[in-house]
Design a protein around this motif. Structure first.
Motif, short mmCIF file in Angstrom:
data_model
loop_
_atom_site.label_atom_id
_atom_site.label_comp_id
_atom_site.label_asym_id
_atom_site.label_seq_id
_atom_site.Cartn_x
_atom_site.Cartn_y
_atom_site.Cartn_z
N SER A 36 84.32 13.02 62.64
CA SER A 36 83.83 14.18 61.90
C SER A 36 83.91 13.94 60.40
N ALA A 37 84.93 13.22 59.93
CA ALA A 37 85.03 12.91 58.51
C ALA A 37 83.88 12.01 58.07
N ALA A 38 83.53 11.04 58.93
CA ALA A 38 82.40 10.16 58.60
C ALA A 38 81.10 10.95 58.50
N MET A 39 80.90 11.92 59.38
CA MET A 39 79.68 12.72 59.33
C MET A 39 79.68 13.65 58.11
N ALA A 46 74.04 12.12 51.72
CA ALA A 46 72.60 12.31 51.96
C ALA A 46 72.00 13.29 50.96
N VAL A 47 72.67 14.40 50.70
CA VAL A 47 72.08 15.39 49.79
C VAL A 47 72.08 14.87 48.35
N LEU A 48 73.09 14.09 47.97
CA LEU A 48 73.14 13.57 46.61
C LEU A 48 72.17 12.41 46.41
N ALA A 49 71.66 11.85 47.51
CA ALA A 49 70.66 10.79 47.40
C ALA A 49 69.25 11.34 47.33
N LEU A 84 77.51 20.61 57.13
CA LEU A 84 78.47 21.21 56.20
C LEU A 84 78.57 20.38 54.92
N GLY A 85 78.65 19.06 55.08
CA GLY A 85 78.72 18.21 53.90
C GLY A 85 77.48 18.31 53.06
N ARG A 785 60.76 7.08 37.65
CA ARG A 785 59.87 7.42 38.76
C ARG A 785 60.17 6.59 39.99
N ALA A 786 60.53 5.33 39.79
CA ALA A 786 60.80 4.45 40.92
C ALA A 786 62.10 4.80 41.63
N GLN A 787 63.08 5.31 40.87
CA GLN A 787 64.37 5.69 41.46
C GLN A 787 64.70 7.12 41.03
N PRO A 788 64.01 8.11 41.60
CA PRO A 788 64.26 9.51 41.20
C PRO A 788 65.66 9.96 41.63
N ARG A 789 66.28 10.74 40.78
CA ARG A 789 67.61 11.27 41.05
C ARG A 789 67.61 12.78 40.81
N LEU A 790 68.37 13.51 41.57
CA LEU A 790 68.37 14.96 41.44
C LEU A 790 68.96 15.42 40.11
#
Length: 812
Positions: A36-39, A46-49, A84-85, A785-790
């Motif tokens: 569960s910690a890994a998930m 995932a969201v920060l990527a 949740l993460g 543009r090639a590496q968009p970041r939030l």
């Protein structure tokens, strides 16, 4: 009576087959276990990527769904942990980004009031510090309670030295939202600002008006005072290392020190590590146990093991607090607390479970911690050791030595992929240097340093002899470690790899570290090839590549052919301040796979073009440098019109200045033309209207180019209408700094180029710009543009990368 005959069921009434995997849903999954910690960690990552954040209501719904699935148990708990993460980190990032400086305060001078955080970094010409603003009505609502990173520039250091950790001040600063350069291999200041929750950066205005409101107080003030006592007690240069090992104060370490530590793979030891926390926790546990042993009536209140565990927890968290709460120290403190709690509850808890709980606690406290390299290196190192060293290797000194050597091998191999991706380098001397430094520093130097801190707390002056002994012990192996670090073979720089290289390399490391006896373990090395030998995207013979490196308000352009590399200008550098050569140019060259520079051209002597020369030359020896005659930035040979050479089927020609042309600063800039069989490029430095007209009179055909690096960053005194028309350029590249005080590129200049049908790109918006002059046409790639970041500041401000576009260029 005859029994009724049942009618046959219709085909639609037949039961449909149900495809399922029996028992899968019922598989037990521990709520806070490793799976569960890994998930949870996967969801945060995932969201920060993502290139942009989903709307907060959607994140809230995802969070509620994730909580429901997590509470349901079984395999659903893993999905719930992921959601949740994702939701928790997304909401945190949304709040932090929304709190950054609004456009209405951009560039404004604001009166600020607050407290100095952490330890200020004092340099000869400036002081850098974190500033926590008060929640006061006198401040703009958008700034109340926010954290800023400020710089105080003043030649006289005495006023700046009064700025101490924990003190409260009122001052004036010009603010701007967090903004950074974007280059291959370069640091990401905007990501750092998000992770550190910095709402704005700024520089002090009218330093004489800065006024201290309250004397230093708190933990940071104590750390700074203790660090100064170490410096006073240890007169030699090793004091800076004792400060780092005892208190995590690395302010005194210079660029050469960090270069050596990186080359020897020892940076993880200089920063306060988990081992240091373990030493303090163990000492506090023994101290608490000894107190219970000396005074037995205490056992009626709590058993002695309970007291020892409490002492370990208090010591671990207390020391982590005193040393700045870095991720490795906090991770170790959390694991110690988990193990102590399990012992109190009489639960059997393995190290893997403790590590998983550490992930849960740290991500609950700060999910944005995953943006820092320390998080990944800290947990990955422990995870590798848990995977490969589940049990001891024997008893006695032989088993201890074997376990230590095996641990070093596992850590070096397992963390190598992460180090390559995070830092673009691999320490080849790391295993050897760590074999010397780890036992000696950890078992001798660090305990002496910490004992000195404890003695100094008990009585002022008692810690001096411990710190002096620690410095002496540090000095014993340091000449050997320095020689290892200074070896040309100690450090290998690797080009920036594709996204899939890291997971493949980690899988390869796992394959290599499988138990002995399994066949073909060496095949795991094949999975390392995408990381160690990534594609360099070099031009083919007869083609050329231009890279306008994002250096802020300055210029640095890399020109490559199939087998040669030329650097045109090297960016700005300020004394005891930002050096684009070190921060932008050198990392970009390494990330692009440049192994050597065949030629360097310094267009003219202005700092924004020549300032980074020293840093570049330290990393890439310059065999030949061309510069205009009379330039303050000297070259090995003059840059004169008529010079020409050919590399790999690509022709280079110098168009200006001619022989006898006086050095006139911008107007004497070296103008370079690059010609392939398919297209051409013009690098015009900082020339103005006079030289533009001169070139049109003397060499009108040479001015015509497919790609032009716009003269003088797009100033109003350059890019005359006749010059723009004569170039016939399809692509114009501007190198400028974001929100620069000159207003470059000027609006009328941009409109002039756009009106001529030219696509205009600005490094302040695009980041580094790569252009390939190929047989199939002109291709370009913009870093942002090639590496968009939030967290990308340009896109969040509603700015497009380009100033105007032409559809015919392909963007790989």
């Amino acid at each position: 009576m005859a029994s009724p005959i049942a009618a046959p069921a219709s085909p639609t009434a037949l039961p449909l087959p149900r495809w399922s995997w029996p028992g899968i849903a019922a598989i037990p999954v521990a709520p806070f276990g490793p799976a569960s910690a890994a998930m949870l960690l996967a969801g945060v990552g995932a969201v920060l990527a993502l290139p942009s954040l989903p709307r907060w209501p959607l994140l809230a719904v995802v969070g509620v769904m994730g909580l429901g699935l997590f509470l349901r148990g079984g395999i659903a708990r893993l999905v719930g942990g992921f959601l949740l993460g994702l939701a928790y980190a997304g909401l945190q990032a949304t709040v932090v980004l929304a709190a950054q400086l609004p456009a209405s305060l951009q560039g404004q001078v604001v009166r600020l009031q607050g407290q100095v955080l952490d330890l200020p970094v004092h340099e000869p010409r400036r002081t850098r510090f974190l500033f926590q603003l008060d929640d006061a009505a006198t401040l703009p609502p958008a700034l109340r309670g926010q954290r800023l990173r400020l710089a105080w520039y003043e030649d006289d250091p005495r006023p700046r030295l009064q700025l101490r950790a924990g003190s409260r001040w009122v001052l004036q600063a010009r603010l701007r939202a967090p903004r950074g350069l974007r280059n291959p291999g370069g640091g990401d200041a905007e990501m750092y600002a998000l992770g550190a929750r910095i709402a704005a950066t700024g520089t002090l205005q009218k330093p004489a008006t800065a006024r201290q409101l309250a004397a230093p107080a708190g933990i940071d003030a104590w750390r700074e005072d203790m660090s100064e006592r170490i410096a006073a007690a240890v007169p030699g240069p090793s004091a800076r290392y004792v400060q780092a090992l005892a208190l995590g104060d690395t302010r005194a370490l210079d660029t050469r020190d960090w270069t050596r530590l990186r080359a020897a793979g020892l940076t993880h030891l200089i920063a306060i590590s988990g081992f240091h926390v373990g030493l303090v926790a163990g000492f506090c546990a023994l101290l608490a146990g000894a107190l219970w042993w000396l005074w037995p009536p205490l056992c009626r209140w709590r058993p002695r093991p309970f007291a020892a565990g409490a002492g370990a927890v208090l010591g671990a968290f207390g020391y982590a607090l005193l040393t700045g709460m870095a991720v490795p120290t906090l991770r170790t403190a959390v694991m110690i607390a988990v193990l102590v709690l399990a012992r109190w509850l009489r639960r059997r808890l393995g190290m893997a479970d403790a590590l998983a709980l550490g992930v849960w606690v740290l991500l609950a406290l700060d999910p944005l911690a995953v943006l820092g390299a320390g998080f990944w290196l800290s947990f990955a190192g422990v995870a590798w050791l848990l995977w490969c060293l589940p049990e001891g290797d024997g008893r006695g000194w032989r088993g201890l030595l074997g376990g230590f050597l095996k641990a070093q091998g596992v850590a070096s191999l397992g963390l190598l992929p992460l180090c390559v991706v995070l830092f673009g380098q691999a320490s080849l001397a790391g295993p050897l240097a760590n074999g010397v430094a780890v036992p000696w520093w950890s078992l001798v130097v660090v305990p002496l340093s910490l004992l000195g801190v404890l003695a100094e707390v008990l009585h002022a002056g008692w810690g001096a002899w411990c710190w002096q002994a620690a410095a002496t012990c540090f000095d014993l192996p340091w000449p050997l470690l320095a020689a290892i670090a200074d070896s040309p073979l100690a450090l290998a720089w690797l080009p920036q790899a594709r996204w899939y290289a890291l997971p493949l390399a980690l899988l390869g490391a796992l394959w290599l570290l499988l138990p002995r006896g399994l066949p073909a373990r060496w095949l795991g090395l094949l999975l390392w090839l995408p990381l160690l030998l990534p594609p360099r995207e070099l031009p083919a013979p007869g083609e050329a590549e231009l890279v306008v490196i994002d250096v802020g308000q300055g210029l640095a352009v890399l020109v490559r052919t199939a087998g040669h590399a030329l650097l045109y200008d090297m960016g700005p550098a300020q004394a005891d301040g930002f050096d684009a050569g070190e921060r932008a140019v050198v990392p970009a060259l390494h990330a692009l796979g440049v192994r050597r520079l065949d030629l360097a051209i310094i267009s003219h002597g202005d700092n924004d073009h020549a300032g980074g020369r020293e840093a570049v030359a330290a990393a890439f020896p310059l065999p030949r440098v061309l510069a205009p005659e009379g330039s303050p930035a000297r070259g090995d040979a003059p840059c004169l019109a008529g010079q020409q050479w050919q590399w790999d089927g690509v022709r280079f020609r110098v168009l200006h200045p001619g022989p006898g042309f006086p050095y006139l600063g911008n107007e004497a800039a070296c103008v370079l033309r690059i010609e392939t069989a398919h297209a051409s490029a013009l690098l015009a430095g900082d020339i103005g209207g006079y030289v533009e007209r001169k070139l049109l009179r003397e060499q009108p055909q040479a001015v015509a180019s497919t790609v032009v690096v716009v003269p003088h960053h797009g100033s109003a005194g350059s890019s005359a209408p006749e010059f723009v028309a004569a170039t016939g350029a399809r692509l114009a590249l501007v190198s400028s700094g974001a929100d620069n005080r000159f207003g470059h590129p000027r609006g009328e200049v941009v409109r002039r180029w756009c009106g001529a049908g030219t696509e205009v790109l600005d490094s302040a918006r695009s980041g580094a710009i790569r252009v390939w002059l190929t047989a199939t046409g002109v291709q370009l790639r913009e870093q942002r543009r090639a590496q968009p970041r939030l967290w990308d500041a340009v896109r969040r401000r509603g700015q497009m990368a380009g100033l105007c576009y032409a559809p015919e260029f392909s963007r790989p």
